[in-house]
Design an enzyme around this catalytic site. Sequence first.
Site, mmCIF file in Angstrom:
data_model
loop_
_atom_site.group_PDB
_atom_site.id
_atom_site.type_symbol
_atom_site.label_atom_id
_atom_site.label_comp_id
_atom_site.label_asym_id
_atom_site.label_seq_id
_atom_site.Cartn_x
_atom_site.Cartn_y
_atom_site.Cartn_z
ATOM 1 C CG HIS A 173 -1.948 -1.074 1.231
ATOM 2 N ND1 HIS A 173 -2.807 -1.296 0.182
ATOM 3 C CD2 HIS A 173 -2.229 -2.032 2.153
ATOM 4 C CE1 HIS A 173 -3.591 -2.339 0.465
ATOM 5 N NE2 HIS A 173 -3.253 -2.809 1.645
ATOM 6 C CG ASP B 74 -2.676 -8.364 0.872
ATOM 7 O OD1 ASP B 74 -1.927 -8.627 1.823
ATOM 8 O OD2 ASP B 74 -3.727 -7.682 0.984
ATOM 9 C CG HIS C 65 -6.475 -5.402 2.024
ATOM 10 N ND1 HIS C 65 -5.838 -6.291 2.877
ATOM 11 C CD2 HIS C 65 -7.640 -5.076 2.612
ATOM 12 C CE1 HIS C 65 -6.601 -6.468 3.963
ATOM 13 N NE2 HIS C 65 -7.700 -5.755 3.828
ATOM 14 C CG ASP D 277 -4.689 -9.973 3.555
ATOM 15 O OD1 ASP D 277 -4.482 -10.479 2.438
ATOM 16 O OD2 ASP D 277 -4.323 -8.816 3.857
#
Length: 354
Positions: free
Chosen positions: A161, A197, A199, A284
């Site tokens: 991120h 991931d 996200h 995740d």
Amino acid sequence: MRVFLPPGHARHDPDRIVGSGMAARPYFERPGRVEALLRALRAKGLAAEAPRDHGTAPIAAVHDAGYLAFLERAYEEWRAQPGREYDLAVRPNAFAVRPLHRRPTNIAGLAGWYLSGHGAPVLEHSWSAALSSAHAAIDAADAVLGGDPQAYALTRPPGHHAHADLAGGFCFLNNAAIAAERLRQGGVARVGILDIDVHHGNGTQAIFYEREDVHFVSVHSDPAGLYPFYAGYADEVGAGHGTALNLNIPLPAGATDSLWLDAVERGLDAYVGIDTLVVSLGFDAQRGDPTANLAVTADGFRGAGQRIAALGLPTVLIQEGGYLIETLEANLAAFLDGFFGARATQTQPLEATP
Ligand SMILES: [Zn+2]
């Protein structure tokens, strides 16, 4: 497979300062995640090495100089402000959101300029942990440049991120981007980054959005309903020289193994002419992860490992998220089982490196 682990990561532990008013809920990106992942590695006879110190030059190849200077000095400058002597984290009260676009000099203002949310507080040891994590990613890239078929950087804090000049999620330095850039500068013509991931890897996407030499593919939960919210949509396809080389595959909340694996396969099929793969390896997407909403299981991660290995490319694994700590050991074990099971069927020799 060589494994690189930043030794000082546990000193970056925002959960220990929750009591100072940061948040009512726990900080999910905790040192215990690494311990769980290490158990899976040990069970496979894999030992972790500390990374070498590569300095900041290979990091500055991806990140903005002002941002790096901020991360390095923020904690000391923050604490030097009147009334902040006991403040154990740099946490902005104001953020440089639209349409605020002037960079100030005051440390509180800079905090809101360079930190995009409360998930990335800068503590006393955050910079050293992030730096060491990036060095682990560089070592993993170097191992593959040196001829290893694969390497794994057990990076913490994670990175995907982080933009060139912006911390986000739980991320400060973009380890996957730094590894990809290292590979490019080491002579790899085209690098593919696969981000699994849950996200969207918004920082990685932004860093390579206009580049033709690094192809970014991300499989993630629909950002309309999950962090990072503001990027990760299917119509973000790259720009300029990078047009058509950015692929986002957002999935609906609740997606299970089959849908997720179909998306991973579609993502891998989309690469054209890449020489080396970097995997942003998050766990995740696991059902029940406290930060997300998909329903992938260990079988899914095993399948992803198989499909990634089946490309037959030199591969750099970079750890990203995964916050249901009790599932991390089994999920990494399953991923590696799939990955090495598929590797063993290839002509490229496998090293049984401890
Ligand atoms: Zn994540």
